[in-house]
Write an enzyme that holds these catalytic residues in place. Structure first.
Site, PDB file in Angstrom:
ATOM      1  N   HIS A 103       0.860  -1.190   0.000  1.00 21.08           N
ATOM      2  CA  HIS A 103       0.000   0.000   0.000  1.00 21.08           C
ATOM      3  C   HIS A 103       0.889   1.231   0.000  1.00 21.08           C
ATOM      4  O   HIS A 103       2.030   1.194   0.481  1.00 21.08           O
ATOM      5  CB  HIS A 103      -0.883   0.026   1.245  1.00 21.08           C
ATOM      6  CG  HIS A 103      -1.957  -0.995   1.257  1.00 21.08           C
ATOM      7  ND1 HIS A 103      -3.064  -0.882   2.061  1.00 21.08           N
ATOM      8  CD2 HIS A 103      -2.112  -2.159   0.572  1.00 21.08           C
ATOM      9  CE1 HIS A 103      -3.850  -1.914   1.873  1.00 21.08           C
ATOM     10  NE2 HIS A 103      -3.287  -2.715   0.979  1.00 21.08           N
ATOM     11  N   GLU A 118       0.900   3.859   1.832  1.00 20.09           N
ATOM     12  CA  GLU A 118       1.367   4.252   3.162  1.00 20.09           C
ATOM     13  C   GLU A 118       2.528   3.382   3.645  1.00 20.09           C
ATOM     14  O   GLU A 118       3.494   3.883   4.209  1.00 20.09           O
ATOM     15  CB  GLU A 118       0.236   4.146   4.203  1.00 20.09           C
ATOM     16  CG  GLU A 118      -0.979   4.971   3.908  1.00 20.09           C
ATOM     17  CD  GLU A 118      -2.071   4.182   3.200  1.00 20.09           C
ATOM     18  OE1 GLU A 118      -1.772   3.523   2.181  1.00 20.09           O
ATOM     19  OE2 GLU A 118      -3.228   4.242   3.652  1.00 20.09           O
TER      20      GLU A 118
END
Length: 147
Positions: free
Chosen positions: A46, A48
């Site tokens: 992801h 993040e």
């Protein structure tokens, strides 16, 4: 957040779910990333998670004190857990995630008083463009018959 949107646009070009993340330390950008789950064949890739790894390397510490994370979509439980582990003090996100949002929508992990770290949250920053890029992507996926 505009830099995070640029990262989301890059993900869109790569046929990834268009989510972008940027981490700033003081006035300096220390990480920029976008989703790469398809390219890397990695469920943890992801935006993040990649940005947190980059920021830790750039700062030479797993503790990301003094950092702000900007992300175009509300973090999921996995990413919220990584944010807490990295001790990121401020999280700014664009669009809410009604299916997996772990900051405010489904869960409130980053403000849970039972945990050893809490974050300041700024929600719905540039929400419309952050939401619109996701809508475009998923409409195109449906037209192509993809999941």
């Amino acid at each position: 957040m505009r830099l995070a949107l640029e990262e989301a646009e890059q993900a869109l070009k790569e046929d990834e779910v268009p989510i972008g993340a940027v981490i700033v330390h003081g006035e300096r950008v220390v990480a920029r990333a976008h989703n790469q789950r398809e390219q890397l064949r990695d469920p943890t890739a992801h935006a993040e998670m990649i940005a947190i790894t980059q920021a830790a390397a750039a700062l030479g510490s797993w503790r990301l004190d003094g950092c702000t994370l900007y992300v175009t979509l509300e973090p999921c439980p996995m990413c919220a857990g990584a944010i807490l582990q990295a001790r990121i003090p401020v999280v700014v996100y664009g669009a809410a995630d009604p299916k997996a949002g772990a900051v405010r929508t489904l869960y409130r992990l980053l403000e849970d008083p039972r945990l050893n770290h809490r974050c300041q949250i700024v929600a719905h920053v540039l929400e419309e463009p952050c939401s619109a890029i996701l809508t475009r992507f998923f409409q195109a996926q449906r037209r192509l018959g993809k999941k």
